[in-house]
Design a protein around this motif. Structure first.
Motif, short mmCIF file in Angstrom:
data_model
loop_
_atom_site.label_atom_id
_atom_site.label_comp_id
_atom_site.label_asym_id
_atom_site.label_seq_id
_atom_site.Cartn_x
_atom_site.Cartn_y
_atom_site.Cartn_z
N LEU A 67 1.01 -1.56 -0.10
CA LEU A 67 0.11 -0.11 0.10
C LEU A 67 1.03 1.35 0.15
CD1 LEU A 67 -3.06 1.16 -0.21
CD2 LEU A 67 -2.87 1.10 2.67
N ALA A 68 1.79 1.71 1.07
CA ALA A 68 2.57 2.35 1.20
C ALA A 68 3.52 2.55 -0.39
CB ALA A 68 3.78 2.27 2.45
N GLY A 69 4.40 1.89 -1.35
CA GLY A 69 4.28 2.04 -2.48
C GLY A 69 3.76 1.81 -3.57
N LEU A 70 2.19 1.72 -3.86
CA LEU A 70 1.45 2.26 -3.91
C LEU A 70 0.43 3.88 -3.35
CD1 LEU A 70 -0.94 -0.24 -4.05
CD2 LEU A 70 0.50 -0.26 -6.78
N GLU A 71 0.89 4.26 -2.48
CA GLU A 71 0.59 5.43 -2.32
C GLU A 71 1.60 6.25 -2.77
OE1 GLU A 71 -0.09 4.86 2.45
OE2 GLU A 71 -2.04 5.02 1.53
N ALA A 73 3.73 6.00 -5.57
CA ALA A 73 3.46 6.04 -6.94
C ALA A 73 2.04 7.03 -7.15
CB ALA A 73 3.52 5.00 -7.57
N ALA A 74 1.43 7.16 -6.45
CA ALA A 74 -0.05 7.52 -6.60
C ALA A 74 -0.03 9.03 -6.83
CB ALA A 74 -1.04 6.99 -5.88
N SER A 75 0.89 8.88 -5.34
CA SER A 75 0.89 10.76 -5.16
C SER A 75 -0.50 11.42 -5.30
CB SER A 75 1.82 11.41 -5.45
OG SER A 75 1.83 11.94 -6.87
N SER A 76 -1.59 11.19 -4.33
CA SER A 76 -3.21 11.41 -4.65
C SER A 76 -3.68 11.68 -5.73
CB SER A 76 -2.85 13.03 -4.07
OG SER A 76 -1.83 14.10 -4.83
N ARG A 77 -2.80 10.85 -7.33
CA ARG A 77 -3.76 10.46 -8.58
C ARG A 77 -4.71 9.74 -8.24
NH1 ARG A 77 -2.15 12.73 -12.84
NH2 ARG A 77 -2.39 10.67 -14.23
N ILE A 78 -4.69 8.93 -6.58
CA ILE A 78 -5.83 7.65 -7.27
C ILE A 78 -6.92 8.29 -5.45
CG2 ILE A 78 -6.41 5.24 -7.35
CD1 ILE A 78 -3.31 5.27 -9.09
N GLU A 79 -7.94 7.48 -5.99
CA GLU A 79 -8.71 7.75 -4.35
C GLU A 79 -7.87 6.32 -3.85
OE1 GLU A 79 -11.20 9.37 -3.48
OE2 GLU A 79 -10.96 10.26 -5.58
N PRO A 80 -7.76 6.58 -2.38
CA PRO A 80 -7.41 5.42 -0.52
C PRO A 80 -8.45 4.23 -1.05
CG PRO A 80 -8.01 7.80 -0.33
CD PRO A 80 -8.13 7.82 -1.59
N GLU A 81 -9.63 4.80 -1.45
CA GLU A 81 -10.49 3.07 -1.54
C GLU A 81 -9.92 2.13 -2.87
OE1 GLU A 81 -13.18 6.14 -1.81
OE2 GLU A 81 -11.47 6.54 -0.23
N VAL A 82 -9.29 2.76 -4.08
CA VAL A 82 -8.85 2.74 -4.92
C VAL A 82 -7.46 1.13 -4.81
CG1 VAL A 82 -8.28 2.57 -7.24
CG2 VAL A 82 -10.08 4.45 -6.09
N LEU A 83 -6.27 2.23 -4.04
CA LEU A 83 -5.74 1.79 -3.77
C LEU A 83 -5.63 0.22 -2.57
CD1 LEU A 83 -3.23 4.64 -2.80
CD2 LEU A 83 -3.03 3.26 -5.22
N GLU A 85 -8.17 -1.34 -2.55
CA GLU A 85 -9.24 -2.79 -3.26
C GLU A 85 -7.98 -3.61 -4.22
OE1 GLU A 85 -12.85 -1.88 -5.86
OE2 GLU A 85 -13.11 -0.80 -3.86
N ALA A 86 -6.76 -2.46 -4.83
CA ALA A 86 -5.82 -3.10 -5.23
C ALA A 86 -4.88 -3.83 -4.59
CB ALA A 86 -5.18 -2.04 -6.18
N VAL A 87 -4.88 -4.08 -3.35
CA VAL A 87 -3.79 -4.13 -2.69
C VAL A 87 -4.19 -5.37 -2.27
CG1 VAL A 87 -2.59 -4.34 -0.55
CG2 VAL A 87 -2.90 -2.13 -1.32
N ILE A 88 -5.70 -6.05 -1.83
CA ILE A 88 -6.59 -6.71 -1.87
C ILE A 88 -6.07 -7.68 -2.89
CG2 ILE A 88 -8.81 -7.97 -0.90
CD1 ILE A 88 -9.85 -5.62 0.86
N SER A 89 -6.41 -6.85 -4.47
CA SER A 89 -6.75 -7.96 -5.67
C SER A 89 -4.78 -8.54 -5.70
CB SER A 89 -7.47 -7.68 -6.65
OG SER A 89 -6.83 -6.52 -7.09
N ASP A 112 1.15 -4.46 -12.95
CA ASP A 112 -0.33 -4.96 -13.46
C ASP A 112 -1.47 -4.34 -12.72
OD1 ASP A 112 0.52 -6.97 -15.45
OD2 ASP A 112 0.02 -8.29 -14.50
N ALA A 113 -2.04 -3.70 -11.39
CA ALA A 113 -3.21 -3.41 -11.10
C ALA A 113 -2.96 -2.55 -11.25
CB ALA A 113 -2.91 -3.78 -10.23
N LEU A 114 -2.05 -1.30 -11.26
CA LEU A 114 -1.81 0.08 -11.31
C LEU A 114 -1.79 0.05 -12.79
CD1 LEU A 114 1.68 1.29 -9.75
CD2 LEU A 114 -0.87 1.86 -9.44
N ARG A 115 -1.48 -1.01 -13.73
CA ARG A 115 -1.56 -0.29 -15.55
C ARG A 115 -2.86 -0.35 -15.77
NH1 ARG A 115 2.08 -3.98 -18.06
NH2 ARG A 115 0.29 -5.54 -18.20
#
Ligand SMILES: [Zn+2]
Length: 161
Positions: A67-71, A73-83, A85-89, A112-115
Motif C-alpha cells: 500500500l505504501a508503495g502504491l501511495e 506512486a499514486a501521490s494523490s492521483r488515485i482514491e485511497p479506496e481504489v488503492l 482494493e488494489a492491495v486486496i486483489s 499489472d494492478a497500477l497499469r
C-alpha cells in the motif's frame, strides 16, 4: 471449548453442519455443567504468504508495504479506496499462485494492478521498480503502454449501432 456462560471447559457437540458455503463447520455445543448451548465455528487456518527476495531470504508478505508503495506512486492521483482494493486483489492474485512467491512476482502484480488504474502512477512505480536510467527507458515503457491500449481497443467488442 470454554462455556461463555459459566466458564467451564466440559461440553458435548450436539450438532455439526457446514457453514459459509463449506468454508467453516458450525458446531452447536451443550455445556455439561450449566446445560446452556452455544455455537462455535471451525475454519482452516489461513496459510501465511511468504515472499522470497532476490537474496533468497524469506519474509512475510506485507500488505502495508504494498500500500505504501502504491501511495508513493499514486501521490494523490488515485482514491485511497481504489488503492486499498488494489492491495486486496494483488494479495488474492498472489495467493492463487502459491504460499511462497518471488519478489519479482509481487512487483509484476503491482505493475499489472497500477497499469489498469492509472498510467502515470504505473510509470512512476515502473521507473523505481525496473530501475529506469534514462529517458529511453520511459519512452520504451510508454510505447508498451500505448501498444497494449491499442490491443485492448481492437479486442474490445464493437459497440452495436
Ligand atoms: Zn456452562
Amino acid at each position: 471449548m470454554q462455556c461463555p456462560f459459566c466458564g467451564d471447559n466440559d461440553d458435548k457437540v450436539v450438532d455439526s453442519r457446514p457453514a459459509e458455503e463449506g468454508g467453516a463447520i458450525r458446531r452447536r455445543r451443550e455445556c455439561l455443567v450449566c446445560a446452556r448451548r452455544f455455537t462455535t465455528y471451525e475454519r482452516v487456518e489461513e496459510l501465511p504468504l511468504v515472499v522470497r527476495k532476490r537474496s533468497g531470504q524469506l519474509e512475510p508478505f506485507d500488505a502495508q508495504k504494498i500500500l505504501a508503495g502504491l501511495e508513493r506512486a499514486a501521490s494523490s492521483r488515485i482514491e485511497p479506496e481504489v488503492l486499498a482494493e488494489a492491495v486486496i486483489s494483488i494479495e488474492e492474485d498472489l495467493r492463487s499462485v502459491g504460499t511462497e512467491i518471488g519478489s519479482d512476482q509481487v512487483g509484476m502484480a503491482v505493475l499489472d494492478a497500477l497499469r489498469a488504474i492509472d498510467a502515470v502512477a504505473y510509470l512512476r512505480f515502473a521507473s523505481v521498480y525496473k530501475g529506469f536510467d534514462d529517458v529511453a527507458d520511459f519512452e520504451r515503457e510508454v510505447g508498451e503502454l500505448r501498444r497494449q491500449e491499442r490491443l485492448e481497443k481492437t479486442t474490445a467488442p464493437k459497440p452495436r449501432l
